[in-house]
Design an enzyme around this catalytic site. Structure first.
Site, short mmCIF file in Angstrom:
data_model
loop_
_atom_site.label_atom_id
_atom_site.label_comp_id
_atom_site.label_asym_id
_atom_site.label_seq_id
_atom_site.Cartn_x
_atom_site.Cartn_y
_atom_site.Cartn_z
N ASP A 419 0.86 -1.18 0.00
CA ASP A 419 0.00 0.00 0.00
C ASP A 419 0.90 1.23 0.00
O ASP A 419 2.11 1.13 0.25
CB ASP A 419 -0.90 -0.03 1.24
CG ASP A 419 -1.82 1.16 1.30
OD1 ASP A 419 -2.30 1.60 0.24
OD2 ASP A 419 -2.06 1.67 2.41
N LYS A 420 0.34 2.40 -0.27
CA LYS A 420 1.15 3.62 -0.28
C LYS A 420 0.95 4.43 1.00
O LYS A 420 1.86 4.61 1.80
CB LYS A 420 0.82 4.49 -1.50
CG LYS A 420 1.68 5.76 -1.59
CD LYS A 420 1.25 6.64 -2.72
CE LYS A 420 -0.03 7.38 -2.41
NZ LYS A 420 0.13 8.38 -1.33
N PHE A 563 -19.20 8.21 3.29
CA PHE A 563 -18.10 7.84 2.40
C PHE A 563 -17.98 6.32 2.35
O PHE A 563 -18.22 5.62 3.34
CB PHE A 563 -16.78 8.43 2.91
CG PHE A 563 -15.58 7.98 2.14
CD1 PHE A 563 -15.17 8.66 1.01
CD2 PHE A 563 -14.86 6.86 2.54
CE1 PHE A 563 -14.06 8.25 0.28
CE2 PHE A 563 -13.76 6.44 1.83
CZ PHE A 563 -13.35 7.13 0.69
N ARG A 620 -1.77 14.63 -1.61
CA ARG A 620 -3.08 13.95 -1.69
C ARG A 620 -4.15 15.00 -1.95
O ARG A 620 -4.20 16.03 -1.26
CB ARG A 620 -3.37 13.21 -0.38
CG ARG A 620 -2.42 12.07 -0.12
CD ARG A 620 -2.53 11.58 1.31
NE ARG A 620 -3.88 11.16 1.65
CZ ARG A 620 -4.37 9.93 1.43
NH1 ARG A 620 -3.58 9.03 0.86
NH2 ARG A 620 -5.59 9.61 1.78
N ASP A 841 -1.44 -1.00 5.96
CA ASP A 841 -1.73 -0.52 7.30
C ASP A 841 -3.20 -0.24 7.55
O ASP A 841 -3.58 0.07 8.69
CB ASP A 841 -0.95 0.78 7.56
CG ASP A 841 -1.53 1.95 6.79
OD1 ASP A 841 -1.66 3.04 7.37
OD2 ASP A 841 -1.84 1.78 5.60
N ASN A 844 -8.59 -1.29 4.30
CA ASN A 844 -8.72 -1.57 2.87
C ASN A 844 -7.60 -2.47 2.35
O ASN A 844 -7.62 -2.88 1.20
CB ASN A 844 -8.75 -0.27 2.07
CG ASN A 844 -7.50 0.56 2.27
OD1 ASN A 844 -6.83 0.45 3.29
ND2 ASN A 844 -7.17 1.39 1.30
#
Length: 1278
Positions: A419-420, A563, A620, A841, A844
């Site tokens: 993951d990022k 969301f 982001r 982490d 998802n």
């Protein structure tokens, strides 16, 4: 009993009894203060039981489970066979004792596992399960009974009861929050035992029950009826409907307090029990995780089947030999060797002998193999837990091996899926820039008007705002001026940020606000709005209070459009104090752009340009929009929304459809840009992983530009790459063409019909197909977004995607859903014979972590769901290199040595019986004493092999990290595979041959010095078994590369213990007391004083170890592999002992890392230094010259160099300073358009070396010469 109208159900549903009613529960129905209804439905009480066994059930249940294993069942059958006197030539205790020991050790381990419970979130706390169950079940709780609060035990709480909880008390069961002491019936809870998070969460009761407060009369009269989900293990999912006084109210997980939580900062609260005991979500999640089998496990199972087949063949050969011998010889000599009454022919005798040898040769199948493997894995797991260099002090978090079955798999990883956000980055969000109505804010300029450098930036003064956060920093005064001047669009932009969120505010002291946000992004945006004058002050279930430029305004909250990973946006609908209906929305740009009004086209183009600029800086981004609603339209929509909101069936899909009806024709306000910095040492870690030929794929939900920029910062992509392919097609044809174009550039021949993969596709086989590895003609990268990936994952394109991606050095998959992450991992697992590792982490990432062979969770800021579902966990990404290159490689090497030695020693031990059969008429006579057979695997050879498997190191951790190329052996299964097993078998056959025939030749017609004959069976047996012990001891000594006190104690101590046991078991006392059990009276004392017998033992030992020694020295010369080619580099340690000026210098850049120190890297990224290659002393020529020798330095030399430290190498550095010229370096600019500078510097770096380095070029000639010894090599290098 009166059943409420909404709960009336046909009694036919319950004709099968309460248990059947519970099993068929599709929805939970209950009523407050109605225990009769609870009893009618058969809901369990609040008693829990976490233990698997009790005192009475442990023995039968555990034995039943253990005998389901093939090996244990096999030896149990052998025990019964040995009870048959017609076929048994061994005492039953030779099998019974080892079997009992193995069963006992396993039973003790299972008992400990059952008695000890690991509590998530509290890694250092262990409780006895039985004691813990009793303690928890008897905890006191205040229960509402007949209008007053009574103290009762937790175990007596039932569904429908109302209980009172006080501050710092654990939650008794899963309860619906009714009221609390806090304003607006808020309750603060800590969920550390559920998900490991220590930050407080906020729950809020619905308004209709918050009015009950602590009025016992009202609470006793409360008879609300609830229909909700059946018990499940989804911690963040709960849907229900409360019916009270004819009105229906929706219930969700924000109103549910789960068992395992603790009440904090709340004096008291009341709750209605929804789920109790085993139905609580905590207990529903207590089941065991999916068991992952390693490739080594699967290989060992296949090899055990091979051994079974070999055993059957050997027994069959011996049975045929016995039949021939009986028919040719034994039949005519029955007067000397009479047949038993039950033997009627040679065929019957051969059949019985078959089973006799099946018993004798049973040690071919090692009974202690599986238990030994478990002990080894457990020990290596403790090393991970105890590693202080993987301990993260700021969060007081150690590394954890959450499973003990995958240790050696860590040494074989080929693909890492990461993951990022929160994994490569810190997940600490800082509001950096924004775009408002087409204007960019966030850049700082000096007085001249040019962009100011970071060192000269001045913080914006927020003193005008008394509620501003003093820790917030911003550097563009123009935005503050716009706010002060009353810019309409700026005010509306920050108003949307202060309203469109789910943050909870806590204000214990006037003016000191503390925000509790479920995600760092939301916290950063609300904090930014707060500092610019739009302060989110408080909220209730119906209102949001905002202080706008010093004026308090209350907005009525009408709806929250949640969301989700599918929607990728959230919205709120509020009624302003001016009675206007407003919808505010924020979300991903790809989603918001499709929802904008057509009049926003030009503004959208400008904003998208700003977003691209933000993305190139690795920020982001989110888009912000609004819509003013018509009252009539909203009323119509509200009815549809309420209907979908109160639905229990397919509720999420119905809500999504309703949300889309109102989230359209939005007016664009702008966009936000949040900075998320890289974690420490991430670029250096990526470089190290690449050197080990580990491919890294980043699977993220972020936009493409942000992900690509982070990839460059992390060194996944490099400026010097030959190309980066971007796949962004929206349909099958486009994606296929883009993938084929990329393959054509990387490797044109892969598109030919003769390509193995293309041949396979043309045949359309049903069997799994392993895609072969292909090497591209250069370094390339691949970027693919979620839409293209959805097309590529279709059956006809997945191999195209896999072939293209696997040829690339790095792969970035962006805009991905959690399901797509798991699909990509499964794709590689299905078609590549490799070990995969997924690291993330957040929640998802759970599906990806579970899908990979090895799942690693990072305990970050996105909760602990990833960690709780992982196999290994730690706090920083750079710990991954230590997990793989130190613990993983050591575990793999140790397991390989263990298996090869374990099989070898059993073959050498057992096959002696096979040779002996040709000299005893195939009569099932054993070579060894029965007690030696019993103790061989159990006592004599158990500790040495365990010591080897727990303590051995081929190189220490320093050189494991310095030379990541050593890791490649595990990726290709070089140290143990089917070929290695065959080698062990052949070596075992050879050793057994030597062990039998050398002693046979020694004692044949031999006499002692006093003239007495020594050609007897017992002396022969003693020589063979003593030779065997010496041989296996020398073999394990040859395999041991790391000698410690424990190694010496285990290896030589076991051999000494054998001789002690030898004299004890063959002593006069035991043999005279138990003549039927101990039959070798005085053999040790009389035989071991003969010189010729010791010479025989020495000769057997030498002949057996010669092949092993020859293999060790000759294989690297004639059949070298990459690992053998890396060993010469370790000669630097030897050179350092003589003070060589070419000794390398390493500064740790992170705990456990031996990469260049910060500041020595050759280039930088937007917010992180990019690591360059390790400094190579004297240029690469010297290192190449050092490769001419094959010997590695001693352990002492390695430790001496590793402990020397920078101070001890100062002279070496000063002497070689002139020879070391740094490689030209540059900082990659934030703007991706400027690519000329890196190319110019790259070409400059290829020019001729400076004059100071040319004298060392003569070292290159050493590569063409033959090795001349270490001292000659030193002279030439100098």
């Amino acid at each position: 009993m009166v059943v409420p109208n909404c709960l009336r159900i046909s009694e036919a549903r319950f004709t099968g009894g309460q248990a059947e009613a519970q099993d068929s529960e599709n929805e939970r129905l209950l009523q407050a203060n109605n225990r009769k209804l609870t009893t009618f439905f058969g809901y369990p009480d609040n008693t829990i039981k976490t233990s698997k066994y009790n005192a009475l059930s442990f023995l039968p249940m555990n034995l039943f489970e253990q005998f389901q294993r093939l090996a244990n069942a096999y030896f149990l059958i052998l025990v019964f066979l040995q009870l048959i006197p017609q076929i048994s030539s061994l005492a039953s205790y030779t099998t019974v004792i080892p079997l009992m020991v193995v069963l006992s050790i396993t039973a003790v381990k299972d008992a400990i596992d059952d008695m000890v419970e690991f509590l998530p979130g509290l890694p250092s706390l262990y409780l006895k399960r039985h004691q813990s169950d009793n303690q928890v079940n008897n905890r006191p709780v205040l229960l509402l009974v007949n209008g007053r609060m009574e103290e009762d035990k937790w175990m007596n709480v039932q569904v429908g009861d109302i209980i009172k909880l006080q501050n710092n008390q654990p939650v008794t069961a899963d309860i619906l929050l009714l009221s609390s002491s806090e304003p607006y019936s808020l309750a603060y809870i800590e969920t550390a035992e559920l998900d490991g998070e220590t930050n407080l969460k906020v729950k809020q009761a619905i308004s209709v029950t918050s009015d009950l407060e602590d009025n016992l009369e009202l609470l006793s009269a409360f008879d609300g009826e609830i229909k909700c989900d059946p018990p499940n293990n989804k911690l963040d999912k709960f849907t229900g409907i409360l019916t009270y006084k004819g009105q229906k109210y929706l219930l969700d997980h924000d109103k549910l307090l789960l068992r395992g939580c603790t009440i904090r900062n709340t004096d008291w609260c009341y709750g209605l029990v929804i789920y109790a005991g085993p139905d609580t979500k905590l207990m529903q999640n207590s089941g065991k995780s999916t068991f992952k089998r390693t490739s080594m496990d699967r290989l060992v199972n296949v090899l055990v089947l091979w051994i079974f087949l070999l055993l059957g063949i050997m027994c069959f050969i011996i049975a045929i030999g016995h039949g021939i011998w009986q028919s040719k010889i034994g039949y005519y000599f029955q007067i000397f060797l009479p047949w038993e009454n039950y033997v009627s022919s040679s065929v019957v005798s051969a059949t019985l002998i078959y089973w006799s040898y099946f018993i004798i040769l049973n040690t071919m199948v090692p009974i202690s193999l599986y238990i030994s493997v478990e002990i080894i894995r457990l020990g290596n797991s403790f090393y991970i837990n105890w590693d202080r260099k993987m301990f993260y002090a700021p969060k007081n978090t150690p590394a954890q091996a959450r499973t003990t079955t995958l240790n050696e798999e860590l040494g074989q990883v080929k693909y890492v899926f990461s993951d990022k956000t929160g994994t490569l980055t810190q997940n600490i969000m800082i509001f950096n820039k924004c775009s408002i109505y087409g204007k960019l804010y966030g850049n700082s300029y000096d007085k001249v008007g040019s962009k100011a450098p970071d060192s000269k930036k001045e913080k914006v003064d927020f003193s005008y705002n008394k509620l501003a956060n003093p820790n917030f920093s911003f550097y563009d005064n123009t935005l503050v001026e716009a706010v002060k001047n009353g810019d309409t669009w700026v005010h509306l932009f920050f108003l949307s940020l202060s309203l469109c969120h789910t943050v909870m505010s806590e204000e214990k002291v006037e003016g000191e606000l503390v925000y509790q946000a479920q995600s760092p992004d939301e916290g950063a945006l609300v904090t930014a709005a707060r500092n610019f004058g739009f302060v989110f002050r408080s909220r209730t279930s119906e209102t949001i209070t905002v202080v706008e430029m010093g004026v308090t305004r209350v907005y009525r909250l009408l709806a929250i459009l949640d969301f989700s990973n599918v929607r990728k946006r959230m919205s709120v609908i509020v009624r302003t104090p001016e009675d206007r209906l407003m919808l505010f929305c924020k979300g991903a740009d790809t989603i918001i752009c499709e929802l904008l009004h057509s009049s926003c086209a030009d503004l959208n183009n400008v904003t998208m340009g700003h977003l691209d600029h933000f993305a190139t800086e690795g920020l982001r981004t989110l888009m912000v929009a609004y819509r003013e609603l018509d009252a009539a339209f909203y009323q119509t929509w509200s009815h549809r929304h309420s209907s979908a909101y109160l639905s229990l069936e397919d509720r999420e899909n119905k809500l999504s459809v309703v949300y889309e009806e109102i989230e359209k024709d939005l007016m664009l306000l702008g966009a936000t840009a949040i900075e998320d910095k890289l974690q420490d040492a991430v670029p250096e870690t990526i470089i190290t992983l690449n050197k080990a030929k580990i491919k890294i794929w980043v699977l993220t939900g972020d936009k493409q530009e942000t992900a690509v920029n982070i990839a460059y910062s992390c060194n996944i992509f490099e400026d010097e790459m030959d190309g980066v392919f971007v796949v962004q097609g929206k349909n099958y044809e486009t994606v296929c063409q883009e993938l084929r174009t990329a393959r054509a550039k990387m490797k044109p021949e892969s598109l030919l019909e003769s390509d193995p993969t293309n041949i396979h596709l043309s045949t359309k086989p049903k069997m799994p197909f392993i895609v072969p590895d292909e090497v591209a003609s250069g370094n390339y990268g691949l970027v693919i977004n979620g839409d293209s990936l959805a097309c590529a994952l279709e059956e006809n394109l997945e191999l195209e995607l896999l072939q293209t991606a696997c040829m690339c050095k790095g792969v970035i998959c962006c805009r991905m859903t959690p399901l797509q992450k798991a699909q990509v991992v499964e794709l590689v697992k299905r078609y590549k014979k490799v070990v995969t590792l997924a690291i993330g982490d957040g929640a998802n990432d759970v599906s990806m972590i579970k899908a990979a062979h090895i799942g690693v969770g990072i305990s970050g800021l996105e909760g602990m769901q990833a960690m709780l579902n992982s196999d290994f966990s730690f706090s920083q990404f750079h710990y991954l290199q230590r997990l793989l290159f130190v613990h993983g490689r050591w575990s793999y090497n140790r397991m390989c040595k263990f298996l090869s030695y374990f099989f070898y020693k059993n073959f050498a031990f057992t096959l002696v019986h096979f040779w002996y059969a040709f000299y005893n008429g195939f009569s099932a006579q054993t070579v060894y004493d029965s007690w030696f057979i019993t103790c061989y695997n159990l006592i004599y050879t158990s500790l040495p092999v365990l010591g080897l498997s727990l303590f051995d190191q081929d190189v220490d951790e320093t050189w494991s990290l310095c030379f990541p190329e050593l890791y490649e052996a595990g990726q290709h299964d070089l140290f143990f595979n089917k070929k290695k097993f065959v080698n062990c078998l052949m070596h075992g056959i050879y050793s057994s041959f030597v062990l039998f025939f050398v002693p046979m030749g020694t004692i044949h017609n031999s006499e002692r010095s006093d003239g007495k004959d020594i050609s007897d069976f017992q002396t022969f047996s003693l020589i063979v078994q003593t030779s065997l012990m010496c041989v296996v001891t020398m073999q394990i000594a040859l395999k041991t590369t790391y000698w410690t006190v424990m190694s010496h104690l285990f290896i030589w101590g076991s051999l000494g213990f054998y001789f002690c046991m030898l004299f004890l078991l063959y002593s006069d006392g035991l043999c005279l007391m138990f003549p039927n059990i101990f039959q070798f009276l005085g053999v040790a004392r009389n035989s071991l004083n003969e010189t010729q017998l010791w010479l025989s033992i020495i000769l057997s030992t030498v002949l057996c170890i010669i092949p092993a020694i020859g293999y060790i020295f000759l294989k690297p010369l004639f059949y070298p592999v990459n690992v053998d080619k890396q060993e010469p580099g370790l000669q630097i340690a030897a050179l350092s002992e003589a003070g060589s000026p070419q000794a390398p210098y390493f500064e740790p850049s992170a705990p456990g890392s031996l990469l260049p120190a910060p500041g020595t890297s050759r280039r930088g990224g937007p917010r992180a230094q990019k690591a360059g290659p390790r400094p190579q002393p004297g240029g690469s020529a010297l290192w190449e010259a050092l490769r001419v020798t094959q010997a590695a330095p001693s352990r002492r030399e390695q430790r001496r160099w590793a402990s020397a430290g920078p101070a001890g190498r100062t002279n070496a550095r000063s002497r070689g300073a002139a020879a070391r010229q740094p490689r030209p370096h540059h900082r990659r600019h934030a703007h991706r358009g400027d690519r000329a500078l890196p190319r110019r510097l790259e070409s400059r770096g290829r020019r001729r070396a400076p004059a100071s380095t040319r004298p060392l070029e003569s070292a290159r000639r050493l590569r063409r010469r033959r090795p001349r010894g270490r001292s000659r090599l030193r002279r030439e290098v100098r």
